[in-house]
Design a protein around this motif. Structure first.
Motif, short mmCIF file in Angstrom:
data_model
loop_
_atom_site.label_atom_id
_atom_site.label_comp_id
_atom_site.label_asym_id
_atom_site.label_seq_id
_atom_site.Cartn_x
_atom_site.Cartn_y
_atom_site.Cartn_z
N LEU A 1 0.88 -4.06 -0.28
CA LEU A 1 -0.56 -3.98 -0.02
C LEU A 1 -1.33 -4.97 -0.86
O LEU A 1 -2.26 -5.64 -0.37
CB LEU A 1 -1.05 -2.55 -0.30
CG LEU A 1 -2.54 -2.30 -0.16
CD1 LEU A 1 -3.01 -2.53 1.27
CD2 LEU A 1 -2.89 -0.88 -0.60
N VAL B 1 2.75 -0.36 -2.58
CA VAL B 1 1.55 -0.85 -3.25
C VAL B 1 1.64 -2.36 -3.47
O VAL B 1 0.65 -3.09 -3.30
CB VAL B 1 1.35 -0.12 -4.60
CG1 VAL B 1 0.24 -0.78 -5.42
CG2 VAL B 1 1.00 1.34 -4.35
N THR C 1 2.34 4.70 0.94
CA THR C 1 2.17 4.91 -0.50
C THR C 1 1.75 6.34 -0.80
O THR C 1 2.31 7.00 -1.70
CB THR C 1 1.11 3.94 -1.05
OG1 THR C 1 1.52 2.59 -0.80
CG2 THR C 1 0.90 4.13 -2.54
N THR D 1 -2.31 -2.81 6.86
CA THR D 1 -2.91 -2.26 5.63
C THR D 1 -2.91 -0.74 5.65
O THR D 1 -2.56 -0.08 4.66
CB THR D 1 -4.36 -2.77 5.47
OG1 THR D 1 -4.37 -4.19 5.50
CG2 THR D 1 -4.96 -2.28 4.17
N ASP D 2 -3.27 -0.16 6.78
CA ASP D 2 -3.31 1.29 6.89
C ASP D 2 -1.92 1.90 6.72
O ASP D 2 -1.74 2.91 6.04
CB ASP D 2 -3.89 1.70 8.25
CG ASP D 2 -5.33 1.25 8.42
OD1 ASP D 2 -6.07 1.25 7.42
OD2 ASP D 2 -5.70 0.89 9.55
N ILE E 1 -0.91 1.87 3.06
CA ILE E 1 -1.61 2.92 2.31
C ILE E 1 -1.02 4.28 2.63
O ILE E 1 -0.78 5.10 1.73
CB ILE E 1 -3.11 2.89 2.63
CG1 ILE E 1 -3.75 1.61 2.08
CG2 ILE E 1 -3.82 4.11 2.06
CD1 ILE E 1 -5.21 1.44 2.45
N ILE F 1 -10.00 5.74 0.22
CA ILE F 1 -8.98 5.97 1.22
C ILE F 1 -9.48 6.91 2.31
O ILE F 1 -9.12 6.79 3.49
CB ILE F 1 -7.71 6.54 0.56
CG1 ILE F 1 -7.06 5.46 -0.32
CG2 ILE F 1 -6.72 7.04 1.60
CD1 ILE F 1 -5.93 5.98 -1.17
#
Length: 360
Positions: free
Chosen positions: A80, A77, A39, A32-33, A36, A219
């Motif tokens: 994610l 995205v 992105t 997930t990190d 992000i 974030i």
């Protein structure tokens, strides 16, 4: 997306760049990190290049740079969103490579489409028409991402007994997901009506700013937590610093209770705090036979004085006192089922711990 003052773009770019760099170094362990961070990186590159081309009087190139780099950001995205919606991370790792290839191909076509049209003589319409088609396709994917994120947030909010922090975080992310759906739908309608996709108007510009602020806060929270942990200013790190004088003196007096070093968790404040509390409690038990009799006013200060005396006695080689059947001291042994209470007691003892206790 209109041309912004250069100073404003530089300020926003520096702020986002600081978050991006900090996250790549400190918050990059989970899938997930990484999604992000990717992105944010592609978005930052697109925004900076868009503004640079706009300032130099090349609006068509600016639009294509923004949309081209945005295709890569959108690919991350989408990955994610699928991950938050429940896709298995192992499956997503394989599929994300496919999403990235699609994003790279789309971005390449967006950037070099006019050149290919001229070379091949393809009747693909004017650049404005091409941008509308690209924007519509991107809006559809953005709306799908927003729907997946919103559904995941609703599912998490319906789980039994979420913490207050989780409820606030998922509520904020739900608002962002719903906004993505709405903004994508409105953008598609505006493009179909012939309006500029890059000029949202004042109401949407304000909404974009609010959503950007919310998303930036979400974030930045893991980054802030990572910085606090690395600097030792998180809750566990602060507790370690407060316990350190007590722990240092007790482990000096009773070195045999020091646990073997586990280098795999050496820099984790939670594990360091757990190790310190266990060693302090073991030392208190070993020093029990060396404690003098309590005073007429027992309390944490008296207990700290007696433990300091016992530590000095053992460190200097004095024999233990004969058993006298005295009750346990003011600070109770830390139990696995009441660790929080035990930690509070040890922090009280550390606060009352006399300075230079082993040098008297």
């Amino acid at each position: 997306m209109s041309t912004l003052p250069v100073a404003g773009v530089v300020s926003v770019a520096v702020f986002i760049a600081a978050i991006v760099v900090g996250r790549w170094f400190l918050v990059n362990e989970l899938l997930t990190d990484r999604l992000i961070n990717s992105t944010l990186s592609w978005d930052l590159a697109g925004i900076v290049l868009y503004q640079a081309a706009s300032v130099r009087g090349m609006p068509e190139l600016a639009d294509r740079l923004f949309l081209g780099f945005g295709a890569m950001a959108l690919a991350n995205v989408y990955g994610l969103a699928r991950l938050l919606d429940g896709m298995d991370p192992a499956v997503l790792r394989a599929r994300q490579r496919r999403y990235n290839r699609i994003g790279a191909a789309t971005g390449t076509l967006v950037l070099f489409g006019p050149v290919l049209v001229d070379l091949l003589g393809l009747p693909l319409g004017s650049p404005a028409v091409q941008n509308r088609v690209i924007w519509t396709a991107g809006s559809f994917v953005g709306s799908l991402c927003g729907a997946l994120i919103a559904r995941a947030c609703v599912r998490e909010l319906r789980t039994p007994d979420p913490t207050s922090r989780e409820r606030w975080a998922y509520s904020a992310l739900l608002a962002v997901g719903l906004y993505c759906c709405l903004a994508s739908a409105v953008g598609t309608i505006n493009v179909a009506r012939g309006m500029s996709s890059m000029e949202p108007g004042l109401p949407w510009a304000v909404a974009n700013f609010v959503m950007l602020a919310v998303l930036t806060a979400l974030i930045a929270i893991p980054l802030l937590n990572a910085v606090l942990v690395r600097s030792g200013f998180d809750r566990n790190g602060r507790a370690c610093r407060r316990l350190h004088p007590l722990w240092r003196d007790l482990t000096t007096a009773v070195p045999e209770i020091v646990l073997l070093q586990d280098d795999s968790h050496r820099d984790e404040p939670m594990m360091r705090l757990y190790r310190m509390t266990v060693e302090i409690q073991d030392a208190l038990l070993h020093l029990r036979p060396y404690e003098p009799a309590p005073s007429d006013e027992p309390g944490v200060e008296d207990y700290a004085r007696r433990i300091a005396h016992a530590a000095r006695a053992k460190a200097t080689g004095e024999p233990p006192r004969p058993p006298d059947g005295r009750p346990a001291g003011a600070v109770q042994t830390l139990g696995t089922d009441d660790r929080a209470t035990g930690l509070r007691d040890l922090l009280r003892l550390a606060k009352a711990w006399p300075k230079e206790s082993l040098r008297v």
